[in-house]
Design an enzyme around this catalytic site. Structure first.
Site, PDB file in Angstrom:
ATOM      1  N   LYS A  23       0.839  -1.215   0.000  1.00 25.78           N
ATOM      2  CA  LYS A  23       0.000   0.000   0.000  1.00 25.78           C
ATOM      3  C   LYS A  23       0.867   1.256   0.000  1.00 25.78           C
ATOM      4  CE  LYS A  23      -2.853   0.928   3.670  1.00 25.78           C
ATOM      5  NZ  LYS A  23      -2.668   2.301   4.140  1.00 25.78           N
ATOM      6  N   SER A  24       1.866   1.299   0.873  1.00 27.87           N
ATOM      7  CA  SER A  24       2.711   2.496   0.960  1.00 27.87           C
ATOM      8  C   SER A  24       3.434   2.757  -0.365  1.00 27.87           C
ATOM      9  CB  SER A  24       3.767   2.319   2.054  1.00 27.87           C
ATOM     10  OG  SER A  24       3.152   2.247   3.309  1.00 27.87           O
ATOM     11  N   GLY A  95      -5.370   7.933   5.112  1.00 22.39           N
ATOM     12  CA  GLY A  95      -4.449   8.827   5.826  1.00 22.39           C
ATOM     13  C   GLY A  95      -3.192   9.102   5.028  1.00 22.39           C
ATOM     14  N   ASP A 316       1.470  -1.342  11.786  1.00 20.99           N
ATOM     15  CA  ASP A 316       0.212  -1.828  11.202  1.00 20.99           C
ATOM     16  C   ASP A 316      -0.055  -3.298  11.540  1.00 20.99           C
ATOM     17  OD1 ASP A 316      -0.271   0.646  10.103  1.00 20.99           O
ATOM     18  OD2 ASP A 316       0.603   0.159   8.165  1.00 20.99           O
ATOM     19  N   LYS A 343      -4.888   5.807  14.313  1.00 21.16           N
ATOM     20  CA  LYS A 343      -5.070   5.050  13.068  1.00 21.16           C
ATOM     21  C   LYS A 343      -6.541   5.116  12.630  1.00 21.16           C
ATOM     22  CE  LYS A 343      -0.815   4.086  12.721  1.00 21.16           C
ATOM     23  NZ  LYS A 343      -0.052   4.780  11.681  1.00 21.16           N
TER      24      LYS A 343
HETATM   25  C1  S3P Z   1       2.233   4.726   6.165  1.00 21.22           C
HETATM   26  C2  S3P Z   1       2.755   5.015   7.380  1.00 21.22           C
HETATM   27  C3  S3P Z   1       2.167   4.544   8.636  1.00 21.22           C
HETATM   28  C4  S3P Z   1       1.207   3.379   8.428  1.00 21.22           C
HETATM   29  C5  S3P Z   1       0.279   3.595   7.284  1.00 21.22           C
HETATM   30  C6  S3P Z   1       1.059   3.850   5.998  1.00 21.22           C
HETATM   31  C7  S3P Z   1       2.876   5.285   4.954  1.00 21.22           C
HETATM   32  O1  S3P Z   1       1.462   5.603   9.225  1.00 21.22           O
HETATM   33  O2  S3P Z   1       0.472   3.151   9.606  1.00 21.22           O
HETATM   34  O3  S3P Z   1      -0.552   2.479   7.100  1.00 21.22           O
HETATM   35  O4  S3P Z   1       2.599   4.823   3.840  1.00 21.22           O
HETATM   36  O5  S3P Z   1       3.708   6.210   5.106  1.00 21.22           O
HETATM   37  P1  S3P Z   1       2.224   6.689  10.128  1.00 21.22           P
HETATM   38  O6  S3P Z   1       3.321   7.208   9.318  1.00 21.22           O
HETATM   39  O7  S3P Z   1       1.226   7.773  10.439  1.00 21.22           O
HETATM   40  O8  S3P Z   1       2.670   5.930  11.353  1.00 21.22           O
END
Ligand code: S3P
Length: 430
Positions: A23-24, A95, A316, A343
């Site tokens: 996903k990231s 997010g 996660d 989250k």
């Molecule tokens: C992510 C960072 C994480 C993770 C999210 C994806 C990202 O959040 O929990 O699912 O892609 O940079 P945080 O950076 O707010 O911890």
């Protein structure tokens, strides 16, 4: 409201499977492809709802993006070619889209309106809006600009050195992306290392970024070139099947082609520390990211204490680790994980309430939870609360409960893993 009845299984889980793209990395491939010049091709893209929000946001700013299954073609014209969208941008539940996009919008000479669903509207945006305002952007919204909907007026940005108070790759990435449109060098200082996909991806697009003992520096006004990105399998999705194999008797499951970026592999370390029979075969590097296969055989988990530096590397995965800990023969403690409260749900509360409803002996603390172990889980009616990772944790729990579980709100799982139930079905030993 939809619901799904989930039944415990008689035999274990067996076989090999591949999970959808990370996903990231999928988000970042769209972002960098849209701000680079030339064509970018993304393969094994995660076509979950969150990443589709990122595509739609850049389409609204005039970027041509064509998606065919898991392959996406992006025709970027450079960051300065992004246009002012006519309508507000809907970020849905995502997010990552919100925080990373804010970084780009902050430096563009346009006005933007952003909104999201109920869950995203409760999540703090000031963690990234505060540094972006320091750089020169105007960002306003509910509660003094803390929450969506937000109005953004971009500006010519000045570079800053930002010591991030939260352990968050989203915040780091938002500021680094703004740094691309700022004059001079922008620095982000982080006390605890978080996932570095933004840094890796920038390099893959020909950009320059350095990282030295917690300080990441990016020069402004760089030009990026379109490229090809193959997205590895998401270790955060794989984690559900790794734990499923560990807790169901007679199981042996291999997840292939999983991303093994060291900022993400905390789940492997935790499984090893908990005495789970796990083997990792690192096969190759794709687009700067190590990729390999992970095999887990059913094992009895040992209770451990999880805290400190490892937390961002498993942030996660904590819901599914908590489920694993209910099967350990003693007390597992998770600390330093206050970020879980921000989250898709407050995951300290939602994990603890859900596992308690299933009969586990577990307590919430301010920054984590205590799981007493030795639990026989019962069936119950439980809600995902609209949080994809809670929904998947419940689905994996149902494999070992005494009776069936009714899962309310299963549809949110499509946020990160639309084919989750199909893939689970593939490894059921029927
Ligand atoms: C992510 C960072 C994480 C993770 C999210 C994806 C990202 O959040 O929990 O699912 O892609 O940079 P945080 O950076 O707010 O911890």
């Amino acid at each position: 409201m939809s619901e799904k009845v989930l039944h415990p299984i008689d035999n274990g889980l067996r076989g090999n499977l591949q999970v959808p793209g990370d996903k990231s990395i999928s988000h970042r491939a769209i972002i960098f492809g849209s701000i680079a010049k030339g064509k970018t091709t993304v393969t094994h893209f995660l076509d979950g709802e969150d990443c589709m929000r990122t595509i739609a946001a850049f389409q609204a700013m005039g970027v041509e993006i064509n998606k065919n299954g898991q392959t996406v073609e992006i025709y970027g014209n450079g960051i300065n070619a992004l246009k002012e969208p006519v309508v507000p941008i809907n970020l849905g539940n995502s997010g990552t889209t919100a925080r990373l996009l804010l970084g780009i919008l902050a430096g563009l000479p346009h006005h933007f309106t952003l909104y999201g669903d109920e869950s995203l509207s409760k999540r703090p945006m000031d963690r990234v809006a505060i540094p972006l305002r320091q750089m020169g952007a105007t960002i306003d919204g509910r509660d003094n600009g803390t929450y969506l909907p937000l109005a953004v007026r971009g500006a010519k940005l000045t570079s800053i050195t930002f010591e991030t108070p939260v352990k968050s790759a989203q915040v780091k990435s938002g500021v680094l992306l703004a740094g691309l449109l700022a004059k001079g060098t922008t620095e982000v200082v982080e006390k605890t290392t978080t996932r570095d996909h933004t840094e890796n991806m920038l390099k893959a697009f020909g950009g320059h970024i350095t990282s030295d003992t917690g300080t990441i520096s990016i020069q402004g006004e760089q030009e990026l070139q379109g490229t090809s990105i193959h997205v590895p399998g998401d270790i955060s999705s794989a984690a559900f099947f790794l734990v499923a194999a560990a807790i169901t008797e007679g199981s042996s499951v291999t997840v292939e082609d999983v991303g093994l970026n060291p900022t993400r592999t905390g789940i492997i370390d935790v499984l090893k520390q908990m005495n789970i029979d796990i083997t990792v075969v690192e096969e190759r590097t794709i687009g700067g990211e190590p990729v390999g296969s992970i095999t887990v055989n059913a094992s009895t988990p040992k209770p451990i204490v999880i805290d400190g530096e490892i937390i961002p590397r498993i942030i996660d995965e904590i819901p599914i680790i908590a489920l694993l800990a209910t099967q350990a023969n003693g007390k597992t403690i998770i600390r330093d994980a206050e970020e879980l409260r921000y989250k898709e749900t407050d995951r300290i509360a939602s994990v603890v309430q859900t596992l308690q409803a299933l009969g586990a002996n577990i307590e919430a603390t301010n920054d984590g939870m205590v799981i007493y172990g030795n639990d026989t889980l019962t069936g119950a009616e439980v809600d995902s609360y609209g949080d994809h990772r809670i929904g998947m944790m419940i689905a994996i729990a149902s494999l070992i409960t005494k009776n069936s579980i009714t899962l309310k709100n299963p549809d949110c799982i499509a946020v990160s893993y639309p084919s989750f139930f199909n893939d689970l079905d593939k490894i059921l030993d029927k």
